[in-house]
Design a protein around this motif. Structure first.
Motif, short mmCIF file in Angstrom:
data_model
loop_
_atom_site.label_atom_id
_atom_site.label_comp_id
_atom_site.label_asym_id
_atom_site.label_seq_id
_atom_site.Cartn_x
_atom_site.Cartn_y
_atom_site.Cartn_z
N LEU A 182 0.59 -1.17 -0.40
CA LEU A 182 0.02 -0.20 0.11
C LEU A 182 0.90 1.33 -0.12
N LEU A 183 1.86 1.21 0.99
CA LEU A 183 2.47 2.02 0.72
C LEU A 183 3.84 2.22 -0.08
N ASN A 184 4.41 1.77 -0.65
CA ASN A 184 5.03 1.33 -1.56
C ASN A 184 5.06 0.30 -2.66
N PRO A 185 4.16 0.71 -3.42
CA PRO A 185 3.59 -0.46 -4.77
C PRO A 185 4.43 -0.61 -5.69
N PRO A 186 5.62 -1.45 -6.58
CA PRO A 186 5.86 -1.43 -7.36
C PRO A 186 5.56 -1.30 -8.91
N GLU A 187 6.19 -0.90 -9.74
CA GLU A 187 5.92 -0.44 -10.88
C GLU A 187 5.36 -1.65 -11.65
N GLY A 188 4.25 -0.80 -12.14
CA GLY A 188 3.58 -1.37 -12.69
C GLY A 188 1.99 -1.71 -11.92
N MET A 189 1.90 -1.40 -10.55
CA MET A 189 0.67 -1.72 -9.66
C MET A 189 0.40 -0.38 -8.94
N GLN A 190 -1.50 -0.77 -8.86
CA GLN A 190 -1.96 0.35 -8.20
C GLN A 190 -2.79 -0.68 -6.73
N ALA A 191 -2.00 0.07 -5.94
CA ALA A 191 -3.03 -0.64 -4.48
C ALA A 191 -3.73 0.38 -3.51
N PHE A 192 -5.18 -0.71 -3.64
CA PHE A 192 -6.20 0.27 -2.92
C PHE A 192 -6.03 -0.10 -0.66
N TYR A 193 -7.69 -0.35 -0.36
CA TYR A 193 -7.16 -0.94 0.78
C TYR A 193 -8.69 -0.96 1.35
N VAL A 194 -9.18 -2.15 1.07
CA VAL A 194 -10.24 -2.29 1.15
C VAL A 194 -10.76 -2.93 3.24
N GLY A 195 -10.16 -3.29 3.64
CA GLY A 195 -10.17 -4.23 4.94
C GLY A 195 -11.23 -5.31 4.72
N GLU A 196 -11.52 -5.94 5.85
CA GLU A 196 -12.06 -7.56 5.68
C GLU A 196 -13.72 -7.58 5.95
N GLY A 197 -14.52 -6.38 6.00
CA GLY A 197 -15.71 -6.47 7.06
C GLY A 197 -16.65 -5.66 5.48
N SER A 198 -17.68 -4.47 5.90
CA SER A 198 -18.70 -4.63 4.86
C SER A 198 -17.98 -4.15 3.85
N MET A 199 -17.06 -3.27 3.53
CA MET A 199 -15.95 -2.22 2.85
C MET A 199 -15.47 -3.82 1.77
N ARG A 200 -15.53 -4.73 2.36
CA ARG A 200 -14.88 -5.71 1.39
C ARG A 200 -16.29 -6.91 0.19
N THR A 201 -17.00 -6.69 1.68
CA THR A 201 -18.63 -7.33 1.22
C THR A 201 -18.95 -6.38 -0.43
N LEU A 202 -18.90 -4.92 -0.13
CA LEU A 202 -19.48 -4.41 -0.94
C LEU A 202 -18.50 -3.84 -1.82
N PHE A 203 -16.54 -4.16 -2.02
CA PHE A 203 -16.61 -4.36 -3.07
C PHE A 203 -16.71 -5.62 -3.50
N PHE A 204 -16.53 -6.98 -3.57
CA PHE A 204 -16.76 -8.14 -4.52
C PHE A 204 -18.25 -7.80 -4.79
N SER A 205 -19.27 -7.56 -3.90
CA SER A 205 -20.94 -7.71 -5.22
C SER A 205 -20.61 -7.12 -5.83
N THR A 206 -19.92 -5.10 -6.02
CA THR A 206 -20.66 -4.12 -7.25
C THR A 206 -18.85 -4.67 -7.91
N LEU A 207 -18.31 -5.59 -7.65
CA LEU A 207 -16.76 -5.15 -8.96
C LEU A 207 -17.54 -5.79 -10.65
N ASP A 208 -16.70 -4.73 -10.70
CA ASP A 208 -17.03 -4.35 -12.41
C ASP A 208 -15.55 -4.06 -13.61
N VAL A 209 -14.72 -5.10 -13.23
CA VAL A 209 -13.38 -6.14 -13.94
C VAL A 209 -13.49 -7.12 -14.76
N ARG A 210 -12.47 -7.29 -15.32
CA ARG A 210 -12.25 -8.19 -16.14
C ARG A 210 -12.20 -9.43 -15.78
#
Length: 382
Positions: A68-96
């Motif tokens: 999160l603090l030092n992502p290598p080149e070629g990566m963007q990093a994000f924190y969603v925890g392991e509670g309700s935000m993670r559940t929301l992350f999965f339920s609304t996920l729109d990626v390939r």
């Protein structure tokens, strides 16, 4: 209370930032369930950068994840925890494509998105799929990166028995094993005169687990035999039965031969050890197959999360491979563990050929698994 609110706010901000990414920048996402899981993704990420120049988005549930603090080149990093935000992350996920090491998709609160996401499962253990995992643990993935032929066979039988659609099964391998092979010197270690051999005690977790059942009685005979001992407990043991670890550490707090290792990766402890003592842990397979050194298995009751696992008709790899990579000891013989361990270390060179043969048979693409996985992920984006 205020810290909990601040944590939720940070998770919400992480999810919001992820969602603000243009869709073209979040085609391929890695989801990491904890700080120690990067070791399973690392070879794949490196191959994506070196061979395909393909960026990824990295989403983690660990607030202390160093990426999160030092992502290598070629990566963007994000924190969603392991509670309700993670559940929301999965339920609304729109990626390939989403690559993840967490099983049980769709079984509990973590569901597949309504959007057309291709879910790829990355095994974080060499062990079989049908005994230590829940019955439907892998049913809802689209692709599975298989460590070896046992994963392919078990998955196909499960699909037939349950009437499931056939998944894309990739003969992948195991990135963590590749890293151990690169970093470690395979074969028995050479010790200086007067330096004791080192034993790594790394069991699984659960009520039938080695530490949960026998605690201090596992460590005592090893230390009494003059062996250096590193205890590397499973993180679930720390969470569910911390009193066991605290009692052992208190007993040996002034003992120079004993050390506790709770590092999430733990590769250093593996590479520096002459022998592992374990039960049904997948770490034993990583140790022996990666370093060509034997494991001493204490024969506690099998760890079973799928009571109907025998219906598949295949004995799990972790049972079949034991005598190919080490020796089995009955729990009632724990008092002799020190002498048995010393003898096994002394004969370690005799195990190399058998262990190497086991690795060649049970693990795909040793040394090149990252390239295989990267090629599959890129093909899903074409």
């Amino acid at each position: 209370m205020f810290e909990s609110l601040r944590k939720t706010y940070r998770e919400w901000k992480g999810l919001e930032a992820f969602k603000k990414l243009p869709k073209a920048q979040r085609q391929l996402v890695f989801y990491s369930e904890g700080r120690g899981y990067w070791t399973y993704f690392e070879a794949i990420f490196k191959a994506l950068q070196d061979e395909h120049a393909h960026p990824i988005v990295y989403v983690t549930s660990a607030e202390n994840d160093p990426l999160l603090l030092n992502p290598p080149e070629g990566m963007q990093a994000f924190y969603v925890g392991e509670g309700s935000m993670r559940t929301l992350f999965f339920s609304t996920l729109d990626v390939r494509v989403l690559l993840m090491t967490m099983p049980d998709l769709q079984s509990f609160h973590i569901k597949r998105s309504l959007h057309p996401v291709h879910y790829v499962y990355l095994h974080h253990s060499i062990v079989s799929t049908h005994m230590v995992y829940r019955q439907a643990a892998f049913d809802h993935f689209d692709s599975i990166l298989c460590v070896g032929p046992h994963h392919v066979q078990e998955t196909r039988v499960r699909e037939q028995l349950a009437g499931l659609r056939a998944k894309v099964l990739i003969e992948h391998g195991y990135g963590r094993l590749d890293a151990i092979l690169v970093e470690g010197n395979t074969g028995p270690l050479t010790r200086s005169v007067g330096v004791s051999a080192q034993v790594l005690v790394a069991p699984s977790w659960g009520e039938s687990g080695l530490l949960e059942q026998h605690g201090l009685d596992v460590i005592r005979p090893l230390v009494d035999a003059g062996l250096r001992v590193i205890l590397r407990p499973h993180s679930r043991t720390r969470k569910l039965r911390p009193e066991i670890l605290d009692a052992i550490c208190e007993h040996y707090r002034d003992e120079p031969l004993f050390r506790l290792d709770e590092d999430g990766d733990g590769r250093a402890s593996l590479i520096e050890s002459d022998l592992m003592v374990s039960d049904w842990s997948g770490a034993a397979l990583e140790f022996s197959l990666g370093l060509e050194r034997p494991t001493l298995f204490v024969d506690v009751a099998r760890k079973i999360l799928s009571p109907g696992y025998e219906a598949i008709g295949l004995d799990p790899l972790e049972a079949r491979i034991r005598t190919q990579i080490g020796t089995i000891v009955a729990p009632q013989d724990l008092a002799s563990l020190g002498s048995i361990a010393a003898d096994l270390i002394g004969d370690a060179h005799q195990w190399q050929s058998s262990i190497r043969t086991a690795r060649e048979h049970w693990v795909f693409n040793s040394g090149t698994s990252g390239s295989v996985a990267a090629a599959h992920l890129v093909s899903l984006l074409d």
